[in-house]
Structure formats: C-alpha cells, structure tokens
Motif scaffolding. Sequence first.
Motif, PDB file in Angstrom:
ATOM      1  N   TYR A   1       0.837  -1.213   0.000  1.00  0.00           N
ATOM      2  CA  TYR A   1       0.000   0.000   0.000  1.00  0.00           C
ATOM      3  C   TYR A   1       0.863   1.251   0.000  1.00  0.00           C
ATOM      4  CZ  TYR A   1      -3.992  -2.920   1.231  1.00  0.00           C
ATOM      5  OH  TYR A   1      -4.962  -3.849   1.248  1.00  0.00           O
ATOM      6  N   LEU A   2       1.954   1.194   0.789  1.00  0.00           N
ATOM      7  CA  LEU A   2       2.852   2.351   0.850  1.00  0.00           C
ATOM      8  C   LEU A   2       3.446   2.642  -0.518  1.00  0.00           C
ATOM      9  CD1 LEU A   2       5.094   2.410   4.014  1.00  0.00           C
ATOM     10  CD2 LEU A   2       3.383   4.027   3.276  1.00  0.00           C
ATOM     11  N   LEU A   3       3.806   1.567  -1.256  1.00  0.00           N
ATOM     12  CA  LEU A   3       4.347   1.769  -2.599  1.00  0.00           C
ATOM     13  C   LEU A   3       3.312   2.421  -3.503  1.00  0.00           C
ATOM     14  CD1 LEU A   3       6.417  -1.403  -3.394  1.00  0.00           C
ATOM     15  CD2 LEU A   3       7.202   0.852  -2.753  1.00  0.00           C
ATOM     16  N   LEU A   4       2.031   2.155  -3.235  1.00  0.00           N
ATOM     17  CA  LEU A   4       0.964   2.770  -4.033  1.00  0.00           C
ATOM     18  C   LEU A   4       0.623   4.165  -3.526  1.00  0.00           C
ATOM     19  CD1 LEU A   4      -1.388  -0.296  -4.388  1.00  0.00           C
ATOM     20  CD2 LEU A   4      -0.042   0.774  -6.173  1.00  0.00           C
ATOM     21  N   LYS A   5       1.435   4.680  -2.602  1.00  0.00           N
ATOM     22  CA  LYS A   5       1.250   6.022  -2.024  1.00  0.00           C
ATOM     23  C   LYS A   5      -0.020   6.133  -1.197  1.00  0.00           C
ATOM     24  CE  LYS A   5       4.664   7.677  -4.600  1.00  0.00           C
ATOM     25  NZ  LYS A   5       5.944   8.077  -4.072  1.00  0.00           N
ATOM     26  N   ALA A   6      -0.531   5.003  -0.727  1.00  0.00           N
ATOM     27  CA  ALA A   6      -1.715   5.046   0.128  1.00  0.00           C
ATOM     28  C   ALA A   6      -1.249   4.936   1.572  1.00  0.00           C
ATOM     29  CB  ALA A   6      -2.677   3.930  -0.237  1.00  0.00           C
ATOM     30  N   GLN A   7      -0.702   6.048   2.100  1.00  0.00           N
ATOM     31  CA  GLN A   7      -0.104   6.005   3.439  1.00  0.00           C
ATOM     32  C   GLN A   7      -1.126   5.679   4.509  1.00  0.00           C
ATOM     33  OE1 GLN A   7       1.511   9.881   3.814  1.00  0.00           O
ATOM     34  NE2 GLN A   7       3.306   9.414   2.605  1.00  0.00           N
ATOM     35  N   PHE A   8      -2.282   6.317   4.406  1.00  0.00           N
ATOM     36  CA  PHE A   8      -3.297   6.145   5.442  1.00  0.00           C
ATOM     37  C   PHE A   8      -3.723   4.695   5.522  1.00  0.00           C
ATOM     38  CE2 PHE A   8      -7.737   6.408   6.911  1.00  0.00           C
ATOM     39  CZ  PHE A   8      -7.485   6.943   8.151  1.00  0.00           C
ATOM     40  N   LEU A   9      -4.000   4.110   4.353  1.00  0.00           N
ATOM     41  CA  LEU A   9      -4.436   2.716   4.298  1.00  0.00           C
ATOM     42  C   LEU A   9      -3.375   1.796   4.889  1.00  0.00           C
ATOM     43  CD1 LEU A   9      -6.836   1.159   3.345  1.00  0.00           C
ATOM     44  CD2 LEU A   9      -5.715   0.829   1.158  1.00  0.00           C
ATOM     45  N   ALA A  10      -2.099   2.069   4.565  1.00  0.00           N
ATOM     46  CA  ALA A  10      -1.007   1.220   5.055  1.00  0.00           C
ATOM     47  C   ALA A  10      -0.952   1.239   6.570  1.00  0.00           C
ATOM     48  CB  ALA A  10       0.315   1.705   4.464  1.00  0.00           C
ATOM     49  N   ILE A  11      -1.016   2.457   7.145  1.00  0.00           N
ATOM     50  CA  ILE A  11      -0.906   2.565   8.599  1.00  0.00           C
ATOM     51  C   ILE A  11      -2.108   1.907   9.271  1.00  0.00           C
ATOM     52  CG2 ILE A  11      -0.810   4.185  10.505  1.00  0.00           C
ATOM     53  CD1 ILE A  11       1.740   4.221   9.083  1.00  0.00           C
ATOM     54  N   ILE A  12      -3.306   2.139   8.695  1.00  0.00           N
ATOM     55  CA  ILE A  12      -4.507   1.570   9.306  1.00  0.00           C
ATOM     56  C   ILE A  12      -4.471   0.050   9.224  1.00  0.00           C
ATOM     57  CG2 ILE A  12      -7.009   1.385   9.000  1.00  0.00           C
ATOM     58  CD1 ILE A  12      -6.088   3.867  10.451  1.00  0.00           C
ATOM     59  N   GLN A  13      -3.916  -0.455   8.118  1.00  0.00           N
ATOM     60  CA  GLN A  13      -3.784  -1.910   7.968  1.00  0.00           C
ATOM     61  C   GLN A  13      -2.992  -2.498   9.138  1.00  0.00           C
ATOM     62  OE1 GLN A  13      -4.549  -4.119   5.438  1.00  0.00           O
ATOM     63  NE2 GLN A  13      -3.068  -5.753   5.655  1.00  0.00           N
ATOM     64  N   ILE A  14      -1.875  -1.832   9.499  1.00  0.00           N
ATOM     65  CA  ILE A  14      -1.063  -2.334  10.604  1.00  0.00           C
ATOM     66  C   ILE A  14      -1.760  -2.096  11.933  1.00  0.00           C
ATOM     67  CG2 ILE A  14       1.100  -2.016  11.837  1.00  0.00           C
ATOM     68  CD1 ILE A  14       2.452  -1.539   9.256  1.00  0.00           C
ATOM     69  N   LEU A  15      -2.293  -0.890  12.087  1.00  0.00           N
ATOM     70  CA  LEU A  15      -2.874  -0.500  13.376  1.00  0.00           C
ATOM     71  C   LEU A  15      -4.067  -1.378  13.722  1.00  0.00           C
ATOM     72  CD1 LEU A  15      -2.594   1.691  15.540  1.00  0.00           C
ATOM     73  CD2 LEU A  15      -4.183   3.073  14.264  1.00  0.00           C
ATOM     74  N   VAL A  16      -4.958  -1.593  12.760  1.00  0.00           N
ATOM     75  CA  VAL A  16      -6.207  -2.303  13.064  1.00  0.00           C
ATOM     76  C   VAL A  16      -6.028  -3.809  12.934  1.00  0.00           C
ATOM     77  CG1 VAL A  16      -8.592  -2.626  12.390  1.00  0.00           C
ATOM     78  CG2 VAL A  16      -7.620  -0.349  12.425  1.00  0.00           C
ATOM     79  N   TYR A  17      -5.552  -4.255  11.768  1.00  0.00           N
ATOM     80  CA  TYR A  17      -5.510  -5.705  11.554  1.00  0.00           C
ATOM     81  C   TYR A  17      -4.364  -6.348  12.328  1.00  0.00           C
ATOM     82  CZ  TYR A  17      -9.148  -5.416   8.137  1.00  0.00           C
ATOM     83  OH  TYR A  17     -10.342  -5.219   7.546  1.00  0.00           O
ATOM     84  N   ALA A  18      -3.130  -5.895  12.069  1.00  0.00           N
ATOM     85  CA  ALA A  18      -1.995  -6.539  12.722  1.00  0.00           C
ATOM     86  C   ALA A  18      -1.954  -6.206  14.204  1.00  0.00           C
ATOM     87  CB  ALA A  18      -0.698  -6.112  12.043  1.00  0.00           C
ATOM     88  N   GLY A  19      -2.272  -4.958  14.557  1.00  0.00           N
ATOM     89  CA  GLY A  19      -2.091  -4.527  15.935  1.00  0.00           C
ATOM     90  C   GLY A  19      -3.212  -4.906  16.864  1.00  0.00           C
ATOM     91  N   ALA A  20      -4.434  -4.961  16.372  1.00  0.00           N
ATOM     92  CA  ALA A  20      -5.553  -5.200  17.284  1.00  0.00           C
ATOM     93  C   ALA A  20      -6.206  -6.553  17.037  1.00  0.00           C
ATOM     94  CB  ALA A  20      -6.573  -4.077  17.135  1.00  0.00           C
ATOM     95  N   ILE A  21      -6.650  -6.794  15.815  1.00  0.00           N
ATOM     96  CA  ILE A  21      -7.450  -7.984  15.569  1.00  0.00           C
ATOM     97  C   ILE A  21      -6.623  -9.251  15.736  1.00  0.00           C
ATOM     98  CG2 ILE A  21      -8.730  -9.221  13.795  1.00  0.00           C
ATOM     99  CD1 ILE A  21      -9.756  -6.564  12.831  1.00  0.00           C
ATOM    100  N   MET A  22      -5.403  -9.244  15.164  1.00  0.00           N
ATOM    101  CA  MET A  22      -4.605 -10.464  15.234  1.00  0.00           C
ATOM    102  C   MET A  22      -4.131 -10.760  16.650  1.00  0.00           C
ATOM    103  SD  MET A  22      -4.853 -11.992  12.582  1.00  0.00           S
ATOM    104  CE  MET A  22      -3.792 -13.344  13.018  1.00  0.00           C
ATOM    105  N   VAL A  23      -3.957  -9.707  17.460  1.00  0.00           N
ATOM    106  CA  VAL A  23      -3.580  -9.947  18.856  1.00  0.00           C
ATOM    107  C   VAL A  23      -4.681 -10.738  19.558  1.00  0.00           C
ATOM    108  CG1 VAL A  23      -3.116  -8.837  21.049  1.00  0.00           C
ATOM    109  CG2 VAL A  23      -2.098  -7.930  19.001  1.00  0.00           C
ATOM    110  N   LEU A  24      -5.928 -10.354  19.276  1.00  0.00           N
ATOM    111  CA  LEU A  24      -7.046 -11.077  19.892  1.00  0.00           C
ATOM    112  C   LEU A  24      -7.115 -12.513  19.384  1.00  0.00           C
ATOM    113  CD1 LEU A  24      -9.752  -8.292  19.965  1.00  0.00           C
ATOM    114  CD2 LEU A  24      -8.264  -9.075  21.764  1.00  0.00           C
ATOM    115  N   PHE A  25      -6.864 -12.699  18.083  1.00  0.00           N
ATOM    116  CA  PHE A  25      -6.818 -14.050  17.506  1.00  0.00           C
ATOM    117  C   PHE A  25      -5.802 -14.901  18.269  1.00  0.00           C
ATOM    118  CE2 PHE A  25      -8.754 -14.943  13.256  1.00  0.00           C
ATOM    119  CZ  PHE A  25      -9.662 -13.923  13.291  1.00  0.00           C
ATOM    120  N   LEU A  26      -4.582 -14.342  18.380  1.00  0.00           N
ATOM    121  CA  LEU A  26      -3.499 -15.065  19.053  1.00  0.00           C
ATOM    122  C   LEU A  26      -3.883 -15.394  20.484  1.00  0.00           C
ATOM    123  CD1 LEU A  26       0.001 -13.550  18.315  1.00  0.00           C
ATOM    124  CD2 LEU A  26      -0.771 -15.875  18.002  1.00  0.00           C
TER     125      LEU A  26
END
Lengths: 170, 336
Positions: free
Chosen positions: A44-69
């Motif tokens: 996403y960052l390569l596509l210049k979609a900074q907001f999407l990239a950060i939200i991808q990490i913040l929401v999916y990797a940072g919050a949802i996957m922690v709960l999964f684990l």
Amino acid sequence: MVTYLFFLLATLAVGSALATIMSRSTVNSALFLVLNMVSLAGVYLLLKAQFLAIIQILVYAGAIMVLFLFVIMLLNVDDEQTIFSKKTFRNAFGFLLGGIVAGQLFYAIAGYTGVLPDISAEMTSVGTVEAIGKTMFTEYLFPFEVTAILLTVAVVGALFIAQRNPKSQN
Amino acid sequence: MELFTPELIKSILVMLGATLGFLLPSAAVVVYAERRVAAFIQNRVGPNRVGPFGLLQPFADVLKLIMKEDVTPTQGNRMLHTLAPLVPVVTALMTVAVIPFGDGLVVANLNVGVLYLLAVASLSVYGVTMAGWASNSKYSLLGGLRSAAQMVSYELPMGMAVASVALLASSLSVVDVVNAQAMWWFIFLNPIGAVIFIVASFAEANRTPFDLVEAEQELVGGFHTEYSSMKFGMFFLAEYMHVVIASMLISTFFFGGYHLPFAPLWLPELSPFLKGVLDIHVFLAKTVFWIFVFIWVRWTIPRFKFDQLMRLGWSRLLPLSIVNFMVIAIVLYLIG
C-alpha cells in the motif's frame, strides 16, 4: 528501487499467505498472517496510500490479530494433521484438480506482459488522510454511517451473547 | 531517480545519531539511573563499586549477561523463542523515525506520523505474547497474555488522547504537532488528554503501577521467566528503551517537544547551528525529566490488581478520553 521493493514485498506477502494456510501449528499460522498483513501494508505504501497502510497495521496486525493469538494460545489447539498424511484416492484427486487450477493461474499470469504501472500524480494526493477524510465524510457519508451502525450492532450483539445469563445471576 | 539525495543522507545521519548515539546507550544509562534513584528513595547506597560512582555498572551488567548460558526450553518453540526478544527492540527503534529532536532534525516527516507511532506501538505486543507462548511455561504464558490484554486495553485511551492532540494541531504529522506548541504547550490546552496519555504510556511500557506482566509473587518473572543470557538482555534493553521513548512521546505531544516555554516571546533569533544544539538539549532535558518520573513512580506506588487495571482502562480512562475528545472538537468548532 520501487520495482525491487514491490517484488520483495509481493513475494513476502504470497509466501507468508501460503505459510499461513500450510503451517501445522495454529500459532505459526496466525503469526504468518501478521507478516502477510505487514507486507501488504508495504505494498500500500508503494501505491502512495499512506493512510491505508498505517490503518492496515494498526487495526488488523495490531488489534485484531492480537485477539486471535490470544484465543489460540488460551485454547491451546493441537497441531493440525497434515492433509498428506493419508494417501487416499480422494486426496490424490484433489491434488490433481488443484494442480490444474494452479497451472491455469500460472498461464494467465504469464500472459500478463505489462510491467508495473506508473503511479499517476493524482494517486499521490488520493491516499493522504485529508483526501480520504474529505471523500468519506462528504460523498460517502451515508455508507460510512451505515457501516458504523452495522459494526455497533455487531458489537452489542457479541456482548449480549458473551455476557452471562442475566436471570441466572440473581 | 537519484538514490542518495542530500535529504536522504541527512535523515540517515539523524537516524544513526538518534538510534546508535542516543537510544541504545540511553537504555544502559537509564538502568544505572534507576538503580541509583531507587537506592536514594529507599535510603540505600546503590551500585557504586564499578568505576567512579558506579558509572561502569552497565558495562559490567552487559558483560555478565553475555557470559551467561543461553537456555531454551526443550518443549518450547525454539524459533519463536529466539525471535521474540527482537520484536520489542525493533519496534522501539522504529519509533524514533518520526520523533523530531529539533527544528528539521527528524528522520521522516510523515503526514501520518502520529498514526505511525500508534501502529508501531501496537506491534510491540507480539514480542511479549510470542515469548510467553514459545516458552511453554504457564507463568510465561499467563504473563504474555496479561500483557497482551493490558496493551490492547490501554491503546484505546492512548489513541483517543493522541487524537485530541491531532485535533489541536489540526495535523497528523508529528513535526506539525510540535510546531503548533511553539507558544502554548498542549498540557495547558489539553490537560485531561495529557494525564490520560501519561497513564496509558505507563501501562504500555509495562511499568509500575501497571507491571502485572511480571508480578513476581504470582508469575515468577512473567513472560521472560524462561529467558536467560542476552535474550533476556534484549527484553531488558527493550523495556528501558520503551521508557525512554514513552518519555520522548510525552514531551513531544504535551510538553512542547524541543520548544522552550513561551519561546516566541523572549527567545532571540539564533544561528541554525546554535538553534539545533539548543533544541536537542531542551528536548533531552524534558525526556530526562520524564524518565525520572517513570523511575520515581516505580519506587513509590504499589502495583494494581488485574481487575483494577482493567476497570481503570475500560470504564474510567476510555470514556473520559472520548468525552475529552468530543469537548475539544466542539470547542474548536465553535472558535472556528
């Protein structure tokens, strides 16, 4: 440079996605999924979609996957049995079919001759927080609010199911 | 596209200076400071044998850690057990990229810098959970899961507090946030947000009063029970780096970053070099003050119970931070 980064991230994303579905330990699968999400954020960052990239990490990797684990580790799920442990006719047939589909996919990919498309100048301004915020709260306000209500309903429903029976507490 | 532009070289230099020259040694210094301040608070002497005033104690500690045997639990997951200590260190180092040390002294001025900080902070949970699970020990697992629950819970009020800061600065870039505080630091404009952010940073750094992750009486060593040698050293390093970073973030978001109080009123125009030196020292002074507060709190306030921790996070801080955010938004709208 950009092409190189793209291929690095794309390989990482595909590899970690494969590892997610193929690894036998559930915890490893979940961790590979995290890696997959992080490498997608890089794309996403390569596509210049900074907001999407950060939200991808913040929401999916940072919050949802922690709960999964969290759930996986507490349940202590045993390792899955590998599908290739039993050499039955059905597995062989499934493998054959999968091979054919993969062959078709590779054929289709090989037919794609264009290299990476250039990112237009407009695209650079579309991915910023300001641009996304402006479109989301003017043009797409109604779908946005409907989604918000839908998510709230889901949370309330989950809480209602998860809480102890109110009657049995008395 | 030219690869090595002057900007790139400058940001690489700033990055190297910030990480190698400042953040990594700072962890060692903070360990020494913690032991000396703890001794002072408890009326003891503290480490004073190695070198003058015991200043070489961190070197002795590192040497001791390296010489120790590295034990991996046989029933544990060797790969994850080795990987886990790297995660908190890497996330701590990644944070520095968007923190401005002075006027123009920043590695990357992202326009989503504030969100980047939150995203990187949310990734550091994985180190602790992986360590807890890979050790295959119930103390470690409980420690890791506690930590995950705690960090996820306190990320929300922290995010709301940071969002109120972004509202006041009307930008998500950390550089803009600092520049908006040249005259009025955000502690004056947004005191509730500051308190929420400080409390949440204590929880995110797993420090007392929120250090249930490693409550000795219940969990032996918590998630790092099964760690020894330099792998333990990495967790130790990461913990203190997170203290340093939390202090830097508190100074950046609420105490004006590298600005002196009400600087535009009285500070004369300085040459860029002098201004840069002054900026860095002001910023470091603020950081050191907050590190001291972290240590001070650790040795004076007792640990919470887990239910108290959760209640504080979810039913006190979170509603308060949302109300604070709404009030600031409405006031800003009315002012125009």
